[in-house]
Write an enzyme that holds these catalytic residues in place. Structure first.
Site, short mmCIF file in Angstrom:
data_model
loop_
_atom_site.label_atom_id
_atom_site.label_comp_id
_atom_site.label_asym_id
_atom_site.label_seq_id
_atom_site.Cartn_x
_atom_site.Cartn_y
_atom_site.Cartn_z
N GLN A 1 1.04 -1.38 0.13
CA GLN A 1 0.07 0.00 -0.05
C GLN A 1 0.82 1.26 -0.02
O GLN A 1 2.07 1.37 0.59
CB GLN A 1 -0.89 0.01 1.29
CG GLN A 1 -1.77 -1.16 1.38
CD GLN A 1 -2.55 -1.17 2.52
OE1 GLN A 1 -2.77 -0.21 3.16
NE2 GLN A 1 -3.07 -2.45 2.94
N TYR B 1 3.67 3.35 5.92
CA TYR B 1 3.06 4.55 6.04
C TYR B 1 4.14 5.40 6.86
O TYR B 1 4.22 5.56 8.16
CB TYR B 1 1.97 4.28 7.07
CG TYR B 1 0.73 3.77 6.18
CD1 TYR B 1 -0.18 4.47 5.68
CD2 TYR B 1 0.71 2.30 5.84
CE1 TYR B 1 -1.26 4.13 5.05
CE2 TYR B 1 -0.30 1.75 5.06
CZ TYR B 1 -1.12 2.76 4.56
OH TYR B 1 -2.20 2.28 3.65
N ARG C 1 3.89 7.44 16.03
CA ARG C 1 4.59 6.17 16.64
C ARG C 1 5.74 6.64 17.71
O ARG C 1 5.81 5.66 18.77
CB ARG C 1 5.41 5.30 15.39
CG ARG C 1 4.48 4.53 14.39
CD ARG C 1 5.27 3.78 13.40
NE ARG C 1 4.40 3.78 12.36
CZ ARG C 1 4.71 4.16 11.19
NH1 ARG C 1 5.59 4.75 11.09
NH2 ARG C 1 3.75 3.90 10.21
N ASP D 1 -2.34 -6.85 17.77
CA ASP D 1 -2.46 -6.03 16.28
C ASP D 1 -3.99 -6.58 15.65
O ASP D 1 -4.24 -7.75 15.79
CB ASP D 1 -1.54 -6.66 15.26
CG ASP D 1 0.05 -6.02 15.50
OD1 ASP D 1 -0.07 -4.65 15.91
OD2 ASP D 1 0.95 -6.47 15.31
N ALA E 1 -12.15 -4.42 11.98
CA ALA E 1 -12.08 -3.54 13.20
C ALA E 1 -13.33 -3.05 13.71
O ALA E 1 -13.70 -3.05 14.98
CB ALA E 1 -11.06 -2.64 13.23
N ASP F 1 -6.00 3.63 13.60
CA ASP F 1 -5.40 4.40 12.50
C ASP F 1 -6.12 3.74 11.12
O ASP F 1 -5.45 3.12 10.32
CB ASP F 1 -4.00 4.24 12.33
CG ASP F 1 -3.53 4.73 11.09
OD1 ASP F 1 -4.02 5.97 10.73
OD2 ASP F 1 -2.22 4.73 10.63
N CYS G 1 -6.75 9.86 7.99
CA CYS G 1 -6.00 10.20 6.92
C CYS G 1 -6.71 10.54 5.69
O CYS G 1 -6.49 10.49 4.73
CB CYS G 1 -5.18 9.16 6.43
SG CYS G 1 -5.89 7.74 5.94
N1 SAH Z 1 -1.29 2.24 11.52
C1 SAH Z 1 -0.46 1.63 10.24
C2 SAH Z 1 -1.14 2.00 8.86
C3 SAH Z 1 -2.78 1.51 8.75
S1 SAH Z 1 -3.17 1.59 7.34
C4 SAH Z 1 0.88 2.07 10.25
O1 SAH Z 1 1.38 2.71 11.03
O2 SAH Z 1 1.62 1.35 9.40
C5 SAH Z 1 -4.77 1.07 7.37
C6 SAH Z 1 -4.83 -0.46 7.58
O3 SAH Z 1 -6.29 -0.85 7.75
C7 SAH Z 1 -4.46 -1.57 6.38
O4 SAH Z 1 -3.56 -2.19 6.88
C8 SAH Z 1 -5.79 -2.26 6.17
O5 SAH Z 1 -5.52 -3.56 5.69
C9 SAH Z 1 -6.71 -2.21 7.27
N2 SAH Z 1 -7.86 -2.05 7.19
C10 SAH Z 1 -8.63 -1.43 6.39
N3 SAH Z 1 -10.27 -1.75 6.49
C11 SAH Z 1 -10.27 -2.47 7.82
C12 SAH Z 1 -11.08 -2.90 8.49
N4 SAH Z 1 -12.49 -2.85 8.40
N5 SAH Z 1 -10.91 -3.57 9.81
C13 SAH Z 1 -9.65 -3.94 10.21
N6 SAH Z 1 -8.70 -3.49 9.17
C14 SAH Z 1 -8.84 -2.79 8.30
#
Ligand code: SAH
Length: 395
Positions: A201, A206, A213, A249, A282, A300, A340
């Site tokens: 991605q 990210y 962080r 996680d 989530a 996030d 974001c």
């Molecule tokens: N916090 C991360 C970046 C998050 S990006 C970092 O610091 O690197 C967003 C993430 O949300 C992606 O990995 C994606 O797979 C996940 N995602 C998208 N929709 C979701 C959902 N409904 N439930 C759980 N995860 C989800």
């Protein structure tokens, strides 16, 4: 040879461009001397026929020109491009020490390169292009980069909407240097992360969340942490190093979970922290959450408003997520909520989270809000996408 491509714009657009905005929209065009091709240099004139600026033309896009220069007439020769890249790299000078060799070298419009992003992961560079206008100049840009940024390989990434039209270029193609054989590993604040620069991605990681962080690390000692929307475990590794007792996680993607597990394995010193991974939606998991509670919850999610029309629903969703997370916090627990979505303004997001916190009925304190990382400057409103708020609940 064709005459130069000349455009005249509406008075309103004139003011906006003079103010430094990088986009000229198609509906602001008043006059055009001839049809233009993709990526051609367009000269913009004001209503008095005076020079206003230069930009890259896109005959099909609603953003008709992406501005490169406004002000006095200017020749965009090789020296100009070299100087533009040097200034971009200079903006990062002194930001990172040897413990961080993954960061953004060029942040598109806000660095004067509209629709072009360049990230560094140790000796691998990832160049991501969001508009076709750069493709006719790609060789030139790659050469320019090679002159100023030493690297082993440069991977080209194409945003989904241009992939088809970009042929013969392909997403993930190595355009310079050695092929990718195995995961690319880089350092962020001394932690080791793997990155999939070919398929991952964004450009694979990210990078924009580095400063959040670091803050999470400082809040993690002795805590049970939930990292919702964890992707490759960025926040989790910092929490573990900050002394978290346990980190969970939570991500919907199998790939993301597997990558977070590998990142924990890459940092064996963190093994004293209990680490679990849950593959789940989530939103559902937080609502149905079994009898679990945490001291620190990070939310996030991906952008919840990809279009303006999705804005109201996104604001409600941010509120729902925050409300549920606050309910799962232990006394003295901390919520870190991020957004974001460029279509949701900072104030809309912050208010949605504050309102949820008030509705949850627990006394809370706002610790801080944060915005863009220093290697991700945002110089115009639409570029301002990242915001976060830190709250602690008392009892
Ligand atoms: N916090 C991360 C970046 C998050 S990006 C970092 O610091 O690197 C967003 C993430 O949300 C992606 O990995 C994606 O797979 C996940 N995602 C998208 N929709 C979701 C959902 N409904 N439930 C759980 N995860 C989800």
């Amino acid at each position: 040879m064709l005459p130069a491509l000349k455009l005249r714009v509406s008075p309103k657009a004139e003011t906006i461009l003079r103010g430094g905005h990088p986009w000229l929209f198609a509906d602001s065009l008043r006059d055009q001397n001839r049809p233009g091709s993709v990526g051609e240099l367009a000269i913009i004139y004001d209503r008095k026929d005076e020079f206003l600026g230069l930009g890259l033309f896109d005959p099909a896009g609603p953003i008709r020109v992406r501005m490169l220069h406004t002000g006095k007439p200017q020749k965009l020769d090789r020296a100009w491009w070299q100087q533009r890249l040097a200034a971009t790299l200079d903006r990062r000078r002194g930001l990172f020490d040897a413990q961080t060799n993954g960061y953004r070298l060029c942040n598109g419009e806000s660095d004067g390169w509209p629709g072009l992003v360049l990230d560094r992961y140790d000796s691998t560079l990832v160049l991501k292009i969001y508009t076709l206008v750069w493709l006719p100049r790609l060789d030139e840009i790659v050469t320019l980069i090679a002159e100023q940024v030493p690297h082993d390989r440069l991977i080209l990434r194409l945003s989904r909407n241009i992939q088809e039209a970009a042929a013969p270029f392909t997403d993930g193609q190595v355009v310079r240097g050695t092929p990718v054989n195995g995961p690319v590993v880089f350092l962020e604040s001394g932690l080791r992360f793997e990155v999939d620069g070919v398929r991952g991605q964004k450009t694979g990681f990210y990078l924009d969340q580095r400063e959040n962080r670091r803050l999470v690390e400082s809040l993690s000692a002795g805590r049970h942490v939930l990292n919702a929307f964890s992707f490759s475990g960025g926040f989790s590794l910092y929490a573990a190093r900050g002394g978290a007792v346990a980190v969970t996680d939570l991500d919907i993607s199998e790939h993301a979970i597997a990558s977070a597990n590998r990142n924990f394995a890459l940092n064996s010193a963190l093994s004293r922290c209990r680490h679990e991974s849950l593959k789940a939606d989530a939103f559902d998991w937080l609502v149905a959450a079994p009898a679990r509670s945490f001291d620190l919850i990070i939310l996030d999610p991906p952008s919840l408003a990809k279009r303006e029309a999705e804005r109201p629903a996104a604001i409600r969703a941010y509120g729902r997520l925050a409300r549920r997370a606050i309910e799962l916090l232990r006394p003295n627990g901390v919520l870190v909520a991020c957004s974001c979505s460029a279509h949701v303004s900072t104030i809309e997001f912050l208010e949605a989270v504050r309102k949820s916190a008030a509705q949850a009925g627990r006394p809370f304190k706002e610790l801080r809000t944060t915005g863009h990382a220093p290697d991700h400057p945002a110089t115009f409103p639409e570029a301002n996408y990242l915001k976060a708020i830190y709250l602690s609940v008392a009892g």
